[in-house]
Design a protein around this motif. Structure first.
Motif, PDB file in Angstrom:
ATOM      1  N   ALA A 216      -4.818   4.461   3.489  1.00 12.46           N
ATOM      2  CA  ALA A 216      -5.702   3.870   2.482  1.00 12.46           C
ATOM      3  C   ALA A 216      -7.157   3.938   2.927  1.00 12.46           C
ATOM      4  CB  ALA A 216      -5.285   2.416   2.219  1.00 12.46           C
TER       5      ALA A 216
ATOM      6  N   VAL B  72      -9.027  -2.543   1.650  1.00 11.83           N
ATOM      7  CA  VAL B  72      -7.751  -2.943   2.241  1.00 11.83           C
ATOM      8  C   VAL B  72      -7.926  -4.170   3.122  1.00 11.83           C
ATOM      9  CG1 VAL B  72      -5.739  -2.176   3.559  1.00 11.83           C
ATOM     10  CG2 VAL B  72      -7.147  -0.498   2.382  1.00 11.83           C
TER      11      VAL B  72
ATOM     12  N   ARG C  45      -0.955   2.625  -4.077  1.00 15.34           N
ATOM     13  CA  ARG C  45      -2.091   3.559  -3.990  1.00 15.34           C
ATOM     14  C   ARG C  45      -2.419   4.176  -5.352  1.00 15.34           C
ATOM     15  NH1 ARG C  45       0.458   5.268   0.899  1.00 15.34           N
ATOM     16  NH2 ARG C  45       1.104   7.242  -0.072  1.00 15.34           N
TER      17      ARG C  45
ATOM     18  N   TYR D   3     -10.055   3.235   0.044  1.00 18.27           N
ATOM     19  CA  TYR D   3      -9.622   2.062  -0.701  1.00 18.27           C
ATOM     20  C   TYR D   3     -10.019   0.782   0.042  1.00 18.27           C
ATOM     21  CZ  TYR D   3      -6.599   5.410  -3.140  1.00 18.27           C
ATOM     22  OH  TYR D   3      -6.118   6.478  -3.848  1.00 18.27           O
TER      23      TYR D   3
ATOM     24  N   GLY E 149       0.801  -1.220   0.000  1.00 22.68           N
ATOM     25  CA  GLY E 149       0.000   0.000   0.000  1.00 22.68           C
ATOM     26  C   GLY E 149       0.828   1.261   0.000  1.00 22.68           C
TER      27      GLY E 149
END
Length: 652
Positions: free
Chosen positions: A441, A448, A415, A446, A410
């Motif tokens: 994140a 994750v 990203r 996002y 990440g």
């Protein structure tokens, strides 16, 4: 020749020892110490005659080591792991001093020497750890940041130790003496702050104004050693003054250049220091006291490792971090030698204690790469034997992960990929072990999974069986290979895209079945080269021929195995052949009021008008009947010659 001959012997022996150390993948300082043992007074053969004078020169090495440490120190390095570094490290030092006190008392040393022993074993080796992390490809991981943060604080802790410990043999009067030393140190630091903000910047600006590299180096060295000598006259440690000088200079505009220039001088005098350390090593002591040395090595390694391994989860670090920190920081470090030499010079410790610490330090340093390398296999066993830790998942699709892209890592690259996939409404999931990156994140929305991508349970959580692509952005090649091995066991048909830092890594990953390997540094360098050549007015076709040849040479393994990849690269190259330019029609242009068909743009110039911006409205792909007006901004596609011809047409 006296001392000149001795220095020649030391440099040659240090070179040989350094080469041998690198051949067996050990830090240079171990090679220097072994060289010192070889030319020392206890081993026979070629022997240094002016031992005392070499020790005096070695003091300059100590001062320069701490001067460079002051120049390198930055609070920014501590920010990501500040809690465990600033709070956990002092706790570790106190607990280790207690351990050393217990060991010293058991071995029959006095109270003062037992405290010295604890302080000496409380410091770990920055040089050995950095070398080990780099060789294992673990620089940049969360565990490496925790270790480096704690090492920085340990290195800084040597300063108060240098002030306080020599006063312990003063008996009942130790407390007022220590208080006086601390007061003098505080006064000195305040004085240096005044110098650092008022005088030193002006002095360095004056020196830099001469544009003499030699004079600048001389000024930097004189500042470090001169201020160190001033502290010696002030009743404090010579090395302490050098450290403060480096700290003050680091805040000036010339800190980076000063560090760059002083490093070769520091390394040369550091050679003298570590060789002088080895010269005090008595092999007869090791043979006569091997049981005691082995006991101390075992106790220090085990208890110190347990202390580090316990502190990590207390401060919120889980998974592999406690194991990595425990197996990385258990050794005794190089600054223990600096502190031990001060103890010898101040008659605070005996040669017996010095030899014991030296033996312990050398043995634990040698063991570090081997023990640190056990982190991953032991963590894997831990995951199998004990209850699996619950995985934290964030922002996963409500319908689950299907036909998705899995991104391991990440960081910035991971990203970027996630952001593009998110905008394209494609399902994806990031896998990241660094909790700071996970939080970042999470803020960006996002998907994750908090976990280690090298672990099978984490990959199962990412539903690898239904994934369409796996992207690996992890910087460490060892971790990347581990992830690839796990993927091949779970889903052998899944395509993998990974990054590599060199041609050798690239070939290794291809041999392991990675579908495509990208070298970010290479691609960035190639694009910078392309832009530079465009700026130098090199024809686009020539630039393309050059970059295409270089890229084909590097990516030949892929081009041979994947013809579609070669086609893609050819299309990308064709795009570089064409340029998109915006040309504004001025009032005097003869093209105003005429259509594309009337101007015969394609036949007369070879270029194509692909769009027109008019009054904040964009007209894409205009047809032949589109009529130009004054002020139109025309998007023209073509090579440089065609665009130039179109511009000439509109100006006529």
């Amino acid at each position: 020749m006296g001392i000149a001959a001795d220095i020649s012997i030391i440099v040659i022996a240090g070179l040989i020892g350094g080469v041998v150390a690198l051949l067996v993948k050990q830090p240079l300082i171990l090679g220097y110490i072994i060289a010192g043992i070889a030319v020392g007074p206890y081993t026979g053969g070629v022997t240094i005659t002016e031992v005392h004078n070499i020790e005096l020169l070695a003091e300059i090495g100590v001062a320069l080591l701490l001067f460079a440490l002051g120049l390198e120190f930055s609070l920014k390095d501590l920010k990501p792991v500040r809690k465990i570094a600033l709070i956990g490290t002092p706790i570790q030092i106190v607990l280790t001093i207690a351990l050393g006190y217990a060991i010293g008392s058991f071995l029959g040393f006095g109270r003062s020497e037992s405290i010295w022993l604890g302080a000496l074993i409380s410091l770990s080796s920055t040089m050995v750890i950095l070398k080990t992390l780099m060789s294992q490809g673990r620089i940049g991981t969360l565990s490496s940041r925790v270790m480096i943060g704690m090492l920085i604080v340990q290195d800084l802790a040597i300063i108060p130790m240098m002030i306080i410990l020599p006063q312990l043999n003063s008996g009942d009067s130790a407390l007022p003496i220590v208080g006086g030393a601390i007061l003098r140190a505080a006064l000195f630091i305040f004085g240096m702050i005044f110098l650092g903000t008022r005088i030193i910047p002006k002095f360095m600006a004056y020196i830099a104004g001469w544009n003499s590299r030699e004079l600048f180096l001389l000024a930097v060295t004189a500042m470090g050693l001169g201020i160190g000598y001033a502290t010696h006259l002030f009743g404090l440690s010579f090395a302490f003054g050098a450290f403060v000088a480096g700290l003050v200079l680091s805040e000036s505009d010339y800190g980076h250049q000063a560090l760059s220039d002083i490093i070769p001088v520091r390394d040369l005098f550091a050679l003298l220091f570590f060789v002088s350390v080895g010269m005090l090593f008595d092999p007869a002591f090791l043979f006569a006291n091997w049981e005691t040395v082995l006991l101390v090595v075992l106790l220090v390694s085990l208890v110190k490792g347990v202390i580090f391994g316990t502190l990590a989860p207390i401060f919120g670090y889980r998974n592999v971090v406690p194991l990595a920190v425990a197996f990385g920081l258990f050794q005794v470090g190089e600054f223990s030698f600096v502190l031990a030499r001060i103890g010898i010079n101040s008659n605070s410790i005996s040669n017996e204690l010095y030899s014991l610490v030296l033996n312990t330090a050398v043995i634990t340093m040698v063991l570090t790469p081997l023990v640190s390398g056990l982190t991953t296999p032991l963590y894997t066993l831990k995951k199998r034997w004990f209850k699996r830790e619950p995985l934290q998942t964030i922002n996963l699709p409500k319908m689950g992960l299907h036909n998705h892209v899995v991104i391991a890592g990440g960081g910035r690259i991971g990203r970027y990929v996630a952001e593009v996939l998110k905008r394209l409404n494609m399902d994806y999931v990031l896998i990241e072990l660094n909790h700071l990156r996970v939080e970042k994140a999470k803020e960006l929305g996002y998907s994750v999974i908090y976990g280690d991508a090298t672990q099978e349970v984490v990959l199962h959580a990412a539903n690898l069986g239904e994934a369409r692509l796996f992207i690996i952005t992890i910087p460490a090649i060892v971790s990347t290979q581990s992830v690839v091995d796990q993927i091949r066991r779970i889903n052998p048909d899944l395509h993998i895209v990974a990054k590599a830092s060199g041609a050798e890594q690239m070939k290794t990953l291809h041999d392991n079945g990675v579908y495509e390997v990208v070298q970010p540094n290479f691609e960035a360098g190639l694009e910078i080269t392309r832009q530079a050549l465009l700026h130098l007015n090199i024809p686009t076709t020539e630039i393309y021929k050059f970059t295409d040849a270089v890229r084909k040479e590097l990516y030949s393994p892929i081009l041979q195995r994947h013809k579609e990849y070669e086609t893609l690269k050819q299309l990308q190259g064709a795009m570089h052949h064409l340029e998109l330019s915006w040309i504004e029609l001025e009032e005097k242009s003869t093209s105003i009021g005429k259509t594309i068909n009337e101007l015969h743009i394609r036949s007369r110039t070879g270029a194509t008008a692909v769009g027109v911006m008019r009054n904040d409205s964009f007209h894409p792909n205009p047809d032949a009947s589109f009529r130009f007006l004054s002020g139109d901004l025309i998007a023209v596609m073509g090579n440089p010659e065609q665009i130039a011809a179109f511009q000439k047409l509109t100006e006529s």
